[in-house]
Design a protein around this motif. Sequence first.
Motif, PDB file in Angstrom:
ATOM      1  N   GLY A 192      -2.645   7.662   4.614  1.00  3.66           N
ATOM      2  CA  GLY A 192      -2.473   7.405   3.163  1.00  3.66           C
ATOM      3  C   GLY A 192      -1.266   8.347   2.382  1.00  3.66           C
ATOM      4  N   ILE A 193      -1.738   8.998   1.382  1.00  2.00           N
ATOM      5  CA  ILE A 193      -1.035   9.728   0.528  1.00  2.00           C
ATOM      6  C   ILE A 193      -0.468  11.050   1.175  1.00  2.00           C
ATOM      7  CG2 ILE A 193      -0.734  11.042  -1.659  1.00  2.00           C
ATOM      8  CD1 ILE A 193      -2.425   8.900  -3.018  1.00  2.00           C
ATOM      9  N   ASN A 219      -7.703   9.791  -0.289  1.00  2.00           N
ATOM     10  CA  ASN A 219      -6.274   9.683   0.644  1.00  2.00           C
ATOM     11  C   ASN A 219      -5.449   8.240  -0.099  1.00  2.00           C
ATOM     12  OD1 ASN A 219      -3.998  11.084   1.382  1.00  2.00           O
ATOM     13  ND2 ASN A 219      -4.520  10.359   3.588  1.00  2.00           N
ATOM     14  N   GLY A 220      -5.963   7.838  -0.951  1.00  2.00           N
ATOM     15  CA  GLY A 220      -5.250   6.685  -1.425  1.00  2.00           C
ATOM     16  C   GLY A 220      -5.529   5.340  -0.425  1.00  2.00           C
ATOM     17  N   GLU A 224      -1.915   2.886   4.452  1.00  2.00           N
ATOM     18  CA  GLU A 224      -0.538   2.263   4.616  1.00  2.00           C
ATOM     19  C   GLU A 224      -0.192   1.320   5.934  1.00  2.00           C
ATOM     20  OE1 GLU A 224       2.459   5.008   3.829  1.00  2.00           O
ATOM     21  OE2 GLU A 224       1.406   5.953   1.967  1.00  2.00           O
ATOM     22  N   ASN A 245       0.976   4.029  -3.102  1.00  2.00           N
ATOM     23  CA  ASN A 245       0.816   5.376  -2.748  1.00  2.00           C
ATOM     24  C   ASN A 245       1.782   6.263  -3.272  1.00  2.00           C
ATOM     25  OD1 ASN A 245      -1.776   5.288  -1.471  1.00  2.00           O
ATOM     26  ND2 ASN A 245      -0.890   5.462   0.573  1.00  2.00           N
ATOM     27  N   LYS A 246       3.058   5.876  -3.406  1.00  2.00           N
ATOM     28  CA  LYS A 246       4.297   6.514  -3.893  1.00  2.00           C
ATOM     29  C   LYS A 246       3.966   6.793  -5.425  1.00  2.00           C
ATOM     30  CE  LYS A 246       7.581   5.779  -0.409  1.00  2.00           C
ATOM     31  NZ  LYS A 246       8.951   5.084   0.017  1.00  2.00           N
ATOM     32  N   LYS A 280       1.243   9.245  -6.841  1.00  2.00           N
ATOM     33  CA  LYS A 280       2.030  10.527  -7.070  1.00  2.00           C
ATOM     34  C   LYS A 280       2.733  10.765  -8.241  1.00  2.00           C
ATOM     35  CE  LYS A 280       3.690  10.639  -2.600  1.00  2.00           C
ATOM     36  NZ  LYS A 280       4.051  11.109  -1.448  1.00  2.00           N
ATOM     37  N   THR A 299       0.816  -1.168  -0.019  1.00  2.00           N
ATOM     38  CA  THR A 299       0.079   0.149   0.100  1.00  2.00           C
ATOM     39  C   THR A 299       0.955   1.170   0.025  1.00  2.00           C
ATOM     40  OG1 THR A 299      -0.143  -0.309   2.424  1.00  2.00           O
ATOM     41  CG2 THR A 299      -1.974  -1.195   0.947  1.00  2.00           C
ATOM     42  N   LYS A 300       1.902   1.088   0.608  1.00  2.00           N
ATOM     43  CA  LYS A 300       2.909   2.309   0.680  1.00  2.00           C
ATOM     44  C   LYS A 300       3.501   2.805  -0.517  1.00  2.00           C
ATOM     45  CE  LYS A 300       6.747   4.234   3.282  1.00  2.00           C
ATOM     46  NZ  LYS A 300       7.697   3.933   4.411  1.00  2.00           N
ATOM     47  N   MET A 308      -9.605   0.344   0.360  1.00  2.00           N
ATOM     48  CA  MET A 308      -9.742   1.881  -0.389  1.00  2.00           C
ATOM     49  C   MET A 308     -10.783   1.819  -1.316  1.00  2.00           C
ATOM     50  SD  MET A 308      -7.065   3.576  -3.207  1.00  2.00           S
ATOM     51  CE  MET A 308      -7.744   2.799  -4.727  1.00  2.00           C
TER      52      MET A 308
END
Length: 273
Positions: free
Chosen positions: A261-262, A190-191, A194, A71-72, A75, A67-68, A205
């Motif tokens: 999240g993001i 917010n994605g 994490e 999110n990257k 972006k 999940t982390k 999500m």
Amino acid sequence: MVSTYNQPEWLKKALWGFEQQLEKNFEIIIADDGSTEETKHLIDSFIANSSLQIKHVWQEDHGFQKTKILNKAIKVAKGEYLIFTDGDCIPRNDLVSTHLGLSRPGCFLSAGYFKLSMKISKQITREDIETQRCFNAKWLLKHGLKKTFKINKLTSYGLKEDILNTFTPTSATWDGNNASGWKKDVLAVNGFDERMQYGGEDREMGERLMNYGIKPLQIRYSTVTLHLDHERGYVRKEMFIKNKAIRRVTKKEKRVWTNYGIVSTEKETDAAN
């Protein structure tokens, strides 16, 4: 958006699948949760020799943090519409075109995957992907596939496809190996959370998107990925327990936003403490 972790042989087959897409105007963001140099060399080779537009987003290996890294990757993505799949899934050549063609404002799409045995997963060659015969039910049955109702995912077009999408008892959920939605909607919730590890980490999500008012559309018989078999040595029972607890709160409180999240709010607070 293609997530991966130390499966270069499977990722190679997935990227061969993306080279066959009928729709050519897309970028690939590889969300790499800490793979070794072997995966980097493979991706660099595709960047140098393939027509695919690829970006490699990598983070250090600190256990399962899909999940982390997703999110990257979100972006970094330039597109307004995001299609998510995994590096152990070979996309059929209509994956991108179908998701784009069926996309609707205020909706996300829940598509299908077809699990293969390890034996068949290993047998699939580049030529099998280029000719798309690995998506042919007769070819798979010839190579040892056991016949079940799920084979309809590979044989449904037109009216049959519409009927099965409409009447399938399976709920439309956000499954990370074949789902898509608008970037603005993903950012609005917010994605990905994490804190989530393996086991329903993508679906959480989707549940927040639904709480936000985004309607899930069932297209599991419209486009499919072939899910290649692999071991999951990183999975632990406590991951499922933690994830279920988070999802219970999301559903009960009808949460739209995650503080993990993001946009880093609680994460920064936790680090300071």
